[in-house]
Write a protein that holds these residues in place. Structure first.
Motif, PDB file in Angstrom:
ATOM      1  N   TYR A 142       0.989  -1.047  -0.349  1.00 47.65           N
ATOM      2  CA  TYR A 142      -0.414   0.035   0.177  1.00 47.65           C
ATOM      3  C   TYR A 142       0.970   1.404   0.054  1.00 47.65           C
ATOM      4  O   TYR A 142       1.408   1.315   1.294  1.00 47.65           O
ATOM      5  CB  TYR A 142      -0.512  -0.114   1.593  1.00 47.65           C
ATOM      6  N   SER A 143       0.704   2.193  -1.219  1.00 44.33           N
ATOM      7  CA  SER A 143       1.915   3.198  -1.484  1.00 44.33           C
ATOM      8  C   SER A 143       1.843   4.199  -0.490  1.00 44.33           C
ATOM      9  O   SER A 143       2.937   4.992  -0.335  1.00 44.33           O
ATOM     10  CB  SER A 143       2.031   3.914  -2.686  1.00 44.33           C
ATOM     11  N   PRO A 144       0.413   4.324   0.222  1.00 42.17           N
ATOM     12  CA  PRO A 144       0.807   5.602   1.335  1.00 42.17           C
ATOM     13  C   PRO A 144       1.130   5.342   2.366  1.00 42.17           C
ATOM     14  O   PRO A 144       2.291   6.187   3.252  1.00 42.17           O
ATOM     15  CB  PRO A 144      -0.855   5.888   1.903  1.00 42.17           C
ATOM     16  N   PHE A 145       2.060   3.932   3.086  1.00 40.95           N
ATOM     17  CA  PHE A 145       2.737   3.746   4.032  1.00 40.95           C
ATOM     18  C   PHE A 145       3.923   3.756   3.632  1.00 40.95           C
ATOM     19  O   PHE A 145       4.510   2.751   4.445  1.00 40.95           O
ATOM     20  CB  PHE A 145       1.861   2.518   4.711  1.00 40.95           C
ATOM     21  N   ASN A 146       4.419   3.331   1.823  1.00 37.34           N
ATOM     22  CA  ASN A 146       5.828   2.759   1.950  1.00 37.34           C
ATOM     23  C   ASN A 146       6.754   4.102   1.343  1.00 37.34           C
ATOM     24  O   ASN A 146       7.464   3.577   0.250  1.00 37.34           O
ATOM     25  CB  ASN A 146       5.048   1.814   1.271  1.00 37.34           C
ATOM     26  N   GLY A 147       6.501   5.276   1.356  1.00 37.63           N
ATOM     27  CA  GLY A 147       7.550   5.869   0.476  1.00 37.63           C
ATOM     28  C   GLY A 147       8.861   5.614   1.085  1.00 37.63           C
ATOM     29  O   GLY A 147       9.083   5.213   2.157  1.00 37.63           O
ATOM     30  N   ASN A 148       9.972   6.172  -0.008  1.00 39.08           N
ATOM     31  CA  ASN A 148      10.737   5.942   0.578  1.00 39.08           C
ATOM     32  C   ASN A 148      12.641   6.944   0.388  1.00 39.08           C
ATOM     33  O   ASN A 148      12.086   7.642  -1.032  1.00 39.08           O
ATOM     34  CB  ASN A 148      11.507   4.412  -0.911  1.00 39.08           C
ATOM     35  N   PRO A 149      12.646   7.795   1.383  1.00 36.59           N
ATOM     36  CA  PRO A 149      13.334   8.610   1.562  1.00 36.59           C
ATOM     37  C   PRO A 149      14.384   8.373   0.202  1.00 36.59           C
ATOM     38  O   PRO A 149      13.618  10.777  -0.159  1.00 36.59           O
ATOM     39  CB  PRO A 149      13.725   8.530   3.032  1.00 36.59           C
TER      40      PRO A 149
END
Length: 164
Positions: free
Chosen positions: A129-136
């Motif tokens: 689920y992309s909203p919780f998995n951003g990569n700095p």
């Protein structure tokens, strides 16, 4: 939120977008946000969510101004035109219910010297689920002055200081 709390028998006092109140020596102003994602699923949540149901917070403290724009889609005439805060809680998830990664980068670059305190990533066990998995790391080559990106561990302090 106040009406929901009152519905549960809890005391509450609501505030409108633009309202200001104080908590100790912190002055809080509610800022606009667009996060009524529930409306994209008619009938599922039992009501229609209005723009005023979502907000961000402009926090004026003795040490400086912290802006928490809230979970929001990008509102260009608001998110890109605020006065410059001294730090910003920064959601960079690539979600259509949020700024999107492109919108987050646009917002970060509108305030090129503001420390960005990354949040809304790595906090929920939802690997697909992309909203919780951003990569700095996705921000490093796209954000002006990437050294201002703050990747803080839960509970790690950040010293808020005035930029000017």
């Amino acid at each position: 939120m106040a009406s929901l709390m009152e519905g549960e028998g809890l005391p509450a006092h609501g505030h409108d977008i633009g309202d200001t109140f104080t908590v100790g020596d912190v002055r809080v102003t509610l800022t606009p946000a667009d996060h009524a994602w529930q409306n994209e699923f008619p009938g599922k949540y039992g009501r229609t969510f209005a723009p005023e149901d979502c907000c961000g917070f402009w926090l004026e403290t003795p040490d400086g101004v912290l802006w928490a724009p809230g979970d929001s889609r990008l509102i260009r005439d608001h998110h890109l035109t605020m006065p410059t805060p001294d730090a910003m809680l920064f959601d960079f998830s690539d979600s259509s219910f949020h700024f999107t990664l492109a919108g987050a980068i646009e917002m970060a670059n509108a305030y090129p010297h503001v420390p960005l305190l990354l949040h809304h990533w790595g906090s929920v066990d939802a690997p697909a689920y992309s909203p919780f998995n951003g990569n700095p790391a996705d921000l490093m080559d796209t954000v002006v002055n990437p050294e201002r990106i703050q990747v803080l561990a839960p509970g790690q302090p950040f010293a808020l200081r005035r930029l000017s």
